[in-house]
Motif scaffolding. Sequence first.
Motif, PDB file in Angstrom:
ATOM      1  N   SER A 191     -38.513  66.901 -24.002  1.00 17.08           N
ATOM      2  CA  SER A 191     -38.072  67.591 -25.215  1.00 17.08           C
ATOM      3  C   SER A 191     -37.218  68.817 -24.929  1.00 17.08           C
ATOM      4  O   SER A 191     -36.423  69.228 -25.777  1.00 17.08           O
ATOM      5  N   GLU A 192     -37.369  69.434 -23.747  1.00 22.30           N
ATOM      6  CA  GLU A 192     -36.563  70.601 -23.378  1.00 22.30           C
ATOM      7  C   GLU A 192     -36.256  70.517 -21.882  1.00 22.30           C
ATOM      8  O   GLU A 192     -37.040  69.947 -21.118  1.00 22.30           O
ATOM      9  N   ALA A 193     -35.133  71.101 -21.473  1.00 23.58           N
ATOM     10  CA  ALA A 193     -34.798  71.078 -20.040  1.00 23.58           C
ATOM     11  C   ALA A 193     -33.813  72.176 -19.680  1.00 23.58           C
ATOM     12  O   ALA A 193     -32.961  72.558 -20.484  1.00 23.58           O
ATOM     13  N   VAL A 194     -33.948  72.691 -18.457  1.00 27.61           N
ATOM     14  CA  VAL A 194     -32.995  73.615 -17.841  1.00 27.61           C
ATOM     15  C   VAL A 194     -32.725  73.090 -16.436  1.00 27.61           C
ATOM     16  O   VAL A 194     -33.662  72.734 -15.714  1.00 27.61           O
ATOM     17  N   VAL A 195     -31.452  73.034 -16.045  1.00 28.25           N
ATOM     18  CA  VAL A 195     -31.067  72.537 -14.726  1.00 28.25           C
ATOM     19  C   VAL A 195     -30.540  73.694 -13.890  1.00 28.25           C
ATOM     20  O   VAL A 195     -29.603  74.388 -14.293  1.00 28.25           O
ATOM     21  N   LEU A 196     -31.158  73.907 -12.731  1.00 25.56           N
ATOM     22  CA  LEU A 196     -30.754  74.976 -11.803  1.00 25.56           C
ATOM     23  C   LEU A 196     -30.212  74.330 -10.539  1.00 25.56           C
ATOM     24  O   LEU A 196     -30.942  73.650  -9.824  1.00 25.56           O
ATOM     25  N   SER A 197     -28.918  74.518 -10.265  1.00 28.58           N
ATOM     26  CA  SER A 197     -28.303  73.936  -9.075  1.00 28.58           C
ATOM     27  C   SER A 197     -27.537  75.018  -8.331  1.00 28.58           C
ATOM     28  O   SER A 197     -26.557  75.566  -8.834  1.00 28.58           O
ATOM     29  N   THR A 198     -28.005  75.368  -7.123  1.00 26.65           N
ATOM     30  CA  THR A 198     -27.361  76.367  -6.284  1.00 26.65           C
ATOM     31  C   THR A 198     -27.151  75.763  -4.898  1.00 26.65           C
ATOM     32  O   THR A 198     -27.476  74.602  -4.661  1.00 26.65           O
ATOM     33  N   CYS A 199     -26.635  76.570  -3.977  1.00 23.87           N
ATOM     34  CA  CYS A 199     -26.408  76.041  -2.631  1.00 23.87           C
ATOM     35  C   CYS A 199     -27.717  75.705  -1.920  1.00 23.87           C
ATOM     36  O   CYS A 199     -27.729  74.919  -0.968  1.00 23.87           O
ATOM     37  N   ASN A 200     -28.830  76.279  -2.369  1.00 21.36           N
ATOM     38  CA  ASN A 200     -30.097  76.073  -1.682  1.00 21.36           C
ATOM     39  C   ASN A 200     -31.135  75.281  -2.473  1.00 21.36           C
ATOM     40  O   ASN A 200     -32.209  74.997  -1.957  1.00 21.36           O
ATOM     41  N   ARG A 201     -30.826  74.928  -3.722  1.00 17.68           N
ATOM     42  CA  ARG A 201     -31.825  74.199  -4.512  1.00 17.68           C
ATOM     43  C   ARG A 201     -31.163  73.444  -5.662  1.00 17.68           C
ATOM     44  O   ARG A 201     -30.126  73.882  -6.189  1.00 17.68           O
ATOM     45  N   THR A 202     -31.792  72.347  -6.036  1.00 15.96           N
ATOM     46  CA  THR A 202     -31.476  71.637  -7.272  1.00 15.96           C
ATOM     47  C   THR A 202     -32.803  71.347  -7.949  1.00 15.96           C
ATOM     48  O   THR A 202     -33.658  70.646  -7.391  1.00 15.96           O
ATOM     49  N   GLU A 203     -32.989  71.897  -9.154  1.00 12.07           N
ATOM     50  CA  GLU A 203     -34.266  71.785  -9.849  1.00 12.07           C
ATOM     51  C   GLU A 203     -34.044  71.517 -11.331  1.00 12.07           C
ATOM     52  O   GLU A 203     -33.108  72.047 -11.936  1.00 12.07           O
ATOM     53  N   VAL A 204     -34.940  70.715 -11.910  1.00 10.96           N
ATOM     54  CA  VAL A 204     -34.958  70.489 -13.351  1.00 10.96           C
ATOM     55  C   VAL A 204     -36.289  70.987 -13.889  1.00 10.96           C
ATOM     56  O   VAL A 204     -37.351  70.504 -13.469  1.00 10.96           O
ATOM     57  N   TYR A 205     -36.241  71.975 -14.764  1.00 11.81           N
ATOM     58  CA  TYR A 205     -37.434  72.475 -15.457  1.00 11.81           C
ATOM     59  C   TYR A 205     -37.467  71.805 -16.822  1.00 11.81           C
ATOM     60  O   TYR A 205     -36.447  71.776 -17.534  1.00 11.81           O
ATOM     61  N   ALA A 206     -38.610  71.253 -17.205  1.00 14.67           N
ATOM     62  CA  ALA A 206     -38.650  70.481 -18.448  1.00 14.67           C
ATOM     63  C   ALA A 206     -39.993  70.610 -19.158  1.00 14.67           C
ATOM     64  O   ALA A 206     -41.022  70.890 -18.543  1.00 14.67           O
ATOM     65  N   VAL A 207     -39.940  70.402 -20.464  1.00 19.31           N
ATOM     66  CA  VAL A 207     -41.144  70.245 -21.284  1.00 19.31           C
ATOM     67  C   VAL A 207     -41.270  68.758 -21.569  1.00 19.31           C
ATOM     68  O   VAL A 207     -40.350  68.141 -22.119  1.00 19.31           O
ATOM     69  N   VAL A 208     -42.379  68.163 -21.168  1.00 17.14           N
ATOM     70  CA  VAL A 208     -42.583  66.723 -21.336  1.00 17.14           C
ATOM     71  C   VAL A 208     -43.866  66.464 -22.117  1.00 17.14           C
ATOM     72  O   VAL A 208     -44.730  67.334 -22.219  1.00 17.14           O
ATOM     73  N   ASP A 209     -43.974  65.256 -22.638  1.00 14.72           N
ATOM     74  CA  ASP A 209     -45.188  64.889 -23.383  1.00 14.72           C
ATOM     75  C   ASP A 209     -46.379  64.766 -22.440  1.00 14.72           C
ATOM     76  O   ASP A 209     -47.480  65.242 -22.738  1.00 14.72           O
ATOM     77  N   ASP A 210     -46.172  64.093 -21.309  1.00 14.67           N
ATOM     78  CA  ASP A 210     -47.250  63.868 -20.352  1.00 14.67           C
ATOM     79  C   ASP A 210     -46.649  63.825 -18.955  1.00 14.67           C
ATOM     80  O   ASP A 210     -45.837  62.949 -18.645  1.00 14.67           O
ATOM     81  N   ALA A 211     -47.055  64.775 -18.100  1.00 12.42           N
ATOM     82  CA  ALA A 211     -46.454  64.884 -16.767  1.00 12.42           C
ATOM     83  C   ALA A 211     -46.662  63.631 -15.934  1.00 12.42           C
ATOM     84  O   ALA A 211     -45.760  63.191 -15.217  1.00 12.42           O
ATOM     85  N   ALA A 212     -47.833  63.039 -16.034  1.00 17.80           N
ATOM     86  CA  ALA A 212     -48.133  61.855 -15.228  1.00 17.80           C
ATOM     87  C   ALA A 212     -47.223  60.687 -15.583  1.00 17.80           C
ATOM     88  O   ALA A 212     -46.816  59.910 -14.722  1.00 17.80           O
ATOM     89  N   GLU A 213     -46.880  60.586 -16.869  1.00 17.50           N
ATOM     90  CA  GLU A 213     -46.065  59.458 -17.317  1.00 17.50           C
ATOM     91  C   GLU A 213     -44.568  59.764 -17.290  1.00 17.50           C
ATOM     92  O   GLU A 213     -43.751  58.866 -17.077  1.00 17.50           O
ATOM     93  N   ASP A 214     -44.194  61.027 -17.500  1.00 12.63           N
ATOM     94  CA  ASP A 214     -42.784  61.360 -17.724  1.00 12.63           C
ATOM     95  C   ASP A 214     -42.050  61.896 -16.500  1.00 12.63           C
ATOM     96  O   ASP A 214     -40.837  62.133 -16.574  1.00 12.63           O
ATOM     97  N   THR A 215     -42.747  62.088 -15.378  1.00 15.56           N
ATOM     98  CA  THR A 215     -42.068  62.578 -14.186  1.00 15.56           C
ATOM     99  C   THR A 215     -41.027  61.575 -13.687  1.00 15.56           C
ATOM    100  O   THR A 215     -39.960  61.961 -13.194  1.00 15.56           O
ATOM    101  N   GLU A 216     -41.320  60.286 -13.814  1.00 15.91           N
ATOM    102  CA  GLU A 216     -40.342  59.265 -13.418  1.00 15.91           C
ATOM    103  C   GLU A 216     -39.094  59.337 -14.299  1.00 15.91           C
ATOM    104  O   GLU A 216     -37.971  59.146 -13.814  1.00 15.91           O
TER     105      GLU A 216
END
Length: 439
Positions: free
Chosen positions: A42-67
């Motif tokens: 439902s929400e997301a922020v993408v952080l991409s720098t020379c040392n990291r690539t990360e997606v921060y997100a709000v999901v319904d269920d982490a176990a099911e939605d990580t894929e």
Amino acid sequence: MQLVVLGLNHKTAPVDVRERFSITKQAVRNGLSHLDAYEGISEAVVLSTCNRTEVYAVVDDAAEDTETLKQFLFDLTGTEEDIDEYLYDFVDTACIRHLFEVTSSLDSLILGEGQILSQVKDAYAMARTASATSTVLNTLFHRAMKTGKRVRTETRIAYNSVSVSYAAVELARKELGDLSASNALIFGAGKMAELTAQHLVSRGVQKIYVANRHIEKAEELAEEFGGEAVPFEGALKRAPDVDVIVTSTGAPHYVVKPWETQQLMTRRRGRPLFFIDIAVPRDVDPEVGEIKGVTLYNIDALEAVVDAHVEARRREAVEARRIVEEELTAIEARFQYLSLRPLMALLSERCERIRVREVRRARSKLPDLTKQERRQIEHMTRMIVRKILRMPMMKLNASAGTEQEAFYTHAMRALFKLDTIGETESSEERHHHYRYAEQ
């Protein structure tokens, strides 16, 4: 609802993997604008720098939605290679702690560096512009940036801190010794290139050449340091008298290739040449490092640069982590009741409708009320509603995250007949009321 971060960084993945998962700003914008295509996110922020690539997100269920989140990352980067060994994911409290440590530069390649906080701000601003954030990530990222500022102002973790550009120049000085008899060529004209030029000049480099695809930017940077701008294409042809080459462009491909470097080394008649590639994706083809007389370092080599003040900053990191934990506790208390905000908003809305209806009826029977008297009635009825709701709201809020949450939620819906507005609505209508509650 759960918070998740999925990504890789300098601790888990070498630069050749990180560069394949470096995401351009345009790709981030495009991905975030189509976030609703990914079920469960439902929400997301993408952080991409020379040392990291990360997606921060709000999901319904982490176990099911990580894929699904992983697929989102793959779609952003245009690759689906097997990188599970390099990926990490943190959920809820661990996710919050990780972000706070990132903004506090506790998770940086160089402890205490200051660039990461502005990079997080930029990533969050891009997500907000794309309407990819709402209450949860807005709350989280505002607190994360506040935490980063607190750490930098209340500790000395940034005192005598080194930047990537400083570390690159120190690496050159360590290899070549005194730089006062050397010339340098810089590929790029952005902030990193500017900082590199500053450090080179402070170390006594004789002359600086600047190459950039936009020649006017190269000219501006070169003029600032008394150097010379050179055309981007064929820049190495101007490098026979250069001893240090630092690359820091945003190019998605190699800008320095083996064949032209081999030609340069032939003209140099065996004089050594030192490359420092601080770009991700890398600017220099790794095969360049195989050429006789050439020494090539990438950004991962900077971690080994000797830093006389690192121990002092590690001591400051202890206090920084205390601040992180303090801010973590504060935001968890705030997040605790978020799941109940839609219900609380519905309750307030229903009571407000009743109040307005009854005030209207009273005023129709009292046509001679003065403006001041009407204001007094408005104020009095609002206070009555607020005081009546105060205890139920406190009980409901206190139950959030406990075994009693389901009991109080059911009780509120039954007592105030909120089911007719809540569970019987369509998912779209519930989303509308949730957005109303957020506002």
